[in-house]
Design an enzyme around this catalytic site. Sequence first.
Site, PDB file in Angstrom:
ATOM      1  N   TYR A  53       0.972  -0.941  -0.003  1.00  0.00           N
ATOM      2  CA  TYR A  53       0.173  -0.020   0.053  1.00  0.00           C
ATOM      3  C   TYR A  53       0.686   1.441   0.062  1.00  0.00           C
ATOM      4  O   TYR A  53       1.781   1.442   0.841  1.00  0.00           O
ATOM      5  CB  TYR A  53      -0.952  -0.066   1.307  1.00  0.00           C
ATOM      6  CG  TYR A  53      -1.971  -1.060   1.146  1.00  0.00           C
ATOM      7  CD1 TYR A  53      -2.430  -1.517  -0.153  1.00  0.00           C
ATOM      8  CD2 TYR A  53      -2.640  -1.262   2.275  1.00  0.00           C
ATOM      9  CE1 TYR A  53      -3.306  -2.761  -0.076  1.00  0.00           C
ATOM     10  CE2 TYR A  53      -3.547  -2.282   2.537  1.00  0.00           C
ATOM     11  CZ  TYR A  53      -3.892  -3.096   1.012  1.00  0.00           C
ATOM     12  OH  TYR A  53      -4.897  -4.110   1.302  1.00  0.00           O
TER      13      TYR A  53
HETATM   14  N1  LIG Z   1      -6.909  -7.973   0.199  1.00  0.00           N
HETATM   15  C1  LIG Z   1      -6.973  -7.252  -0.545  1.00  0.00           C
HETATM   16  O1  LIG Z   1      -6.621  -7.373  -1.886  1.00  0.00           O
HETATM   17  C2  LIG Z   1      -7.654  -5.805  -0.534  1.00  0.00           C
HETATM   18  C3  LIG Z   1      -8.099  -5.161  -1.596  1.00  0.00           C
HETATM   19  C4  LIG Z   1      -8.514  -3.808  -1.183  1.00  0.00           C
HETATM   20  C5  LIG Z   1      -8.706  -3.322  -0.090  1.00  0.00           C
HETATM   21  N2  LIG Z   1      -8.372  -4.384   1.053  1.00  0.00           N
HETATM   22  C6  LIG Z   1      -8.507  -3.655   2.461  1.00  0.00           C
HETATM   23  O2  LIG Z   1      -9.556  -3.259   2.686  1.00  0.00           O
HETATM   24  C7  LIG Z   1      -9.749  -2.039   3.175  1.00  0.00           C
HETATM   25  C8  LIG Z   1     -11.160  -1.580   2.758  1.00  0.00           C
HETATM   26  O3  LIG Z   1     -11.278  -1.426   1.252  1.00  0.00           O
HETATM   27  P1  LIG Z   1     -11.746  -0.095   0.424  1.00  0.00           P
HETATM   28  O4  LIG Z   1     -11.106   0.976   0.795  1.00  0.00           O
HETATM   29  O5  LIG Z   1     -11.672  -0.525  -0.973  1.00  0.00           O
HETATM   30  O6  LIG Z   1     -13.265  -0.137   1.212  1.00  0.00           O
HETATM   31  P2  LIG Z   1     -14.743   0.578   0.666  1.00  0.00           P
HETATM   32  O7  LIG Z   1     -15.305   0.768   1.942  1.00  0.00           O
HETATM   33  O8  LIG Z   1     -15.360  -0.498  -0.144  1.00  0.00           O
HETATM   34  O9  LIG Z   1     -14.314   1.737   0.002  1.00  0.00           O
HETATM   35  C9  LIG Z   1     -13.603   2.875   0.825  1.00  0.00           C
HETATM   36  C10 LIG Z   1     -13.824   4.260  -0.106  1.00  0.00           C
HETATM   37  O10 LIG Z   1     -15.381   4.454  -0.347  1.00  0.00           O
HETATM   38  C11 LIG Z   1     -15.368   5.697  -0.046  1.00  0.00           C
HETATM   39  N3  LIG Z   1     -16.161   6.084   1.144  1.00  0.00           N
HETATM   40  C12 LIG Z   1     -16.052   5.291   2.567  1.00  0.00           C
HETATM   41  N4  LIG Z   1     -16.942   5.600   3.319  1.00  0.00           N
HETATM   42  C13 LIG Z   1     -17.551   6.730   2.539  1.00  0.00           C
HETATM   43  C14 LIG Z   1     -18.737   7.410   3.149  1.00  0.00           C
HETATM   44  N5  LIG Z   1     -19.043   7.221   4.544  1.00  0.00           N
HETATM   45  N6  LIG Z   1     -19.111   8.492   2.516  1.00  0.00           N
HETATM   46  C15 LIG Z   1     -18.594   8.649   1.235  1.00  0.00           C
HETATM   47  N7  LIG Z   1     -17.739   7.880   0.559  1.00  0.00           N
HETATM   48  C16 LIG Z   1     -17.145   6.810   1.386  1.00  0.00           C
HETATM   49  C17 LIG Z   1     -14.127   6.519   0.216  1.00  0.00           C
HETATM   50  O11 LIG Z   1     -13.579   6.699  -1.084  1.00  0.00           O
HETATM   51  P3  LIG Z   1     -13.677   8.162  -2.081  1.00  0.00           P
HETATM   52  O12 LIG Z   1     -13.866   9.208  -1.176  1.00  0.00           O
HETATM   53  O13 LIG Z   1     -12.284   8.390  -2.379  1.00  0.00           O
HETATM   54  O14 LIG Z   1     -14.482   8.025  -3.096  1.00  0.00           O
HETATM   55  C18 LIG Z   1     -13.301   5.356   0.531  1.00  0.00           C
HETATM   56  O15 LIG Z   1     -11.515   5.344   0.461  1.00  0.00           O
HETATM   57  C19 LIG Z   1      -8.589  -1.390   2.727  1.00  0.00           C
HETATM   58  O16 LIG Z   1      -8.148  -0.167   3.281  1.00  0.00           O
HETATM   59  C20 LIG Z   1      -7.455  -2.757   2.886  1.00  0.00           C
HETATM   60  O17 LIG Z   1      -7.050  -2.564   4.119  1.00  0.00           O
HETATM   61  C21 LIG Z   1      -7.632  -5.343   0.833  1.00  0.00           C
END
Ligand SMILES: NC(=O)c1ccc[n+]([C@@H]2O[C@H](COP(=O)([O-])OP(=O)(O)OC[C@H]3O[C@@H](n4cnc5c(N)ncnc54)[C@H](OP(=O)(O)O)[C@@H]3O)[C@@H](O)[C@H]2O)c1
Length: 339
Positions: A53
Site C-alpha cells: 500500500y
Molecule cells: N486483500 C486485498 O486484496 C484488499 C484489496 C482492497 C482493500 N483491502 C483492504 O480493505 C480495506 C477497505 O477497502 P476499500 O477501501 O476498498 O473499502 P470500501 O469501503 O469499499 O471503499 C472505501 C472508499 O469508499 C469511499 N467512502 C467510504 N466511506 C464513505 C462514506 N461514508 N461516504 C462517502 N464515501 C465513502 C472512500 O473513497 P472516496 O472518498 O475516494 O470516494 C473510501 O476510500 C482497505 O483499506 C484494505 O485494508 C484489501
Amino acid sequence: MKYRTLGRSGAVVSTYALGTMTFGSETAETEAARQLDEYTARGGNLVETADVYSGGESERIVGRWLGTLDEQARANIFLATKGRFPVGVEPRDAGNSRRHLRRALDASLVRLGVEHVDLYQLHSWDPLTPLDESLGFLEDAVRSGKISYAGLSNFTGWQVAKATTLAADRVPLISMQPQYNLLVREVEWEVVPACIDGGLGILPWSPLGGGWLTGKYSATEAPTGATRLGEDPERGVEAYAGRSARDRTWTTISALTEIATERGVTLSQIALAWLHDRPGVTSIILGARTVDQLTENLGASHLVLTAEEVARLDHASDPAAADYPYGAPGIEQRARTVD
Ligand SMILES: NC(=O)c1ccc[n+]([C@@H]2O[C@H](COP(=O)([O-])OP(=O)(O)OC[C@H]3O[C@@H](n4cnc5c(N)ncnc54)[C@H](OP(=O)(O)O)[C@@H]3O)[C@@H](O)[C@H]2O)c1
C-alpha cells in the site's frame, strides 16, 4: 463496538477493522492518524495494512502512529499486514516463496517499527510456489515469534480448502480476506463455505464496493471530483464502466436507499450492517479517505437489520446463479435432513 474471536483462534477482534490502503495516497498522514485515533477511541482494535500500500508508506504511517501510543494502548492493537506483491521496482521480487516472504515480512516489521505482527496474510495465491513452501515459511515465522497467526487473501474456494487441509496441526491459519459486499456476492458459492469449513474467519475487503454503496455514483453522469472514480474512472475492480452497466448495481442501490430512508440512516451504514451478520464474517475491513467517512461508517456498529430488510437486500443484490450447481436445483440436490 462488538467483538468476535477470529477463526479457530482465541484472538478477540472488533467486528469492524480499520483498513489503511488510502494512507499515504488519498489520505495524508495527519488525517490517517486522526482516523486511527477515532477508530481506537470507538473500541476498534484490528488495524490492517499491506507492504504494497502506497509503496510501503501505509505501513510507515501506521508504524509512526503506533510509536505515539503508550504500552497499554499499543498492546490493545491487533496488527495485521500482508505480503506477496512487489513493493520496489523489481517485478520478480514477489510471490509466496520462502525467499520473498522472508524478505517481505522483515521489511514490513521495520516499516511498522515492531518485532512481530499478530496476523501475517498471503496477499494472493501464487501459481509458481508450492503451497507447502509458503506454509513452511508461515510455520517458521510463528515459531520464531515474528507472527502470531497466519491468514489468506484473495484465494478461491479450492485454494482455501487446499490451504486449510495442508495447514492443519501445523500453521495457525485463521483468516481469509475476499472482496465481499452487496455488489460482489459470488464468493458465497465456494469461498465462504470453504472458509467456514476450514475454520477461517472472513475479513471482507471493499465492504462498500470502493464507494459505490454510499450512493455517490449515478447511472447518468460520469463520476467527477475527489472520489475514487472521479479521480480515476477506470480504477481496479470498482471501475465505473463495468459496474454502471449492470442492472444489479442499480437495483441494489435503490433497495439500500429505500431502507436507509425508512431507518433515517445512511446507505453505507445499511450496506455494512448487512455484511456484518453474513455467515462466516468476523470483521469488516473499513476503508476511508476522511475521518468523517470513517465516523459515519462506524455508526453502523449499532445497527441490526430485520429479517425482512435482509431479504429485500438479498433479493435486490442476488448474483443470479444459474440452475446448477449454485442455483436452486443444485442446492436442493446437496441438501439432506434427518426427517
Ligand atoms: N486483500 C486485498 O486484496 C484488499 C484489496 C482492497 C482493500 N483491502 C483492504 O480493505 C480495506 C477497505 O477497502 P476499500 O477501501 O476498498 O473499502 P470500501 O469501503 O469499499 O471503499 C472505501 C472508499 O469508499 C469511499 N467512502 C467510504 N466511506 C464513505 C462514506 N461514508 N461516504 C462517502 N464515501 C465513502 C472512500 O473513497 P472516496 O472518498 O475516494 O470516494 C473510501 O476510500 C482497505 O483499506 C484494505 O485494508 C484489501
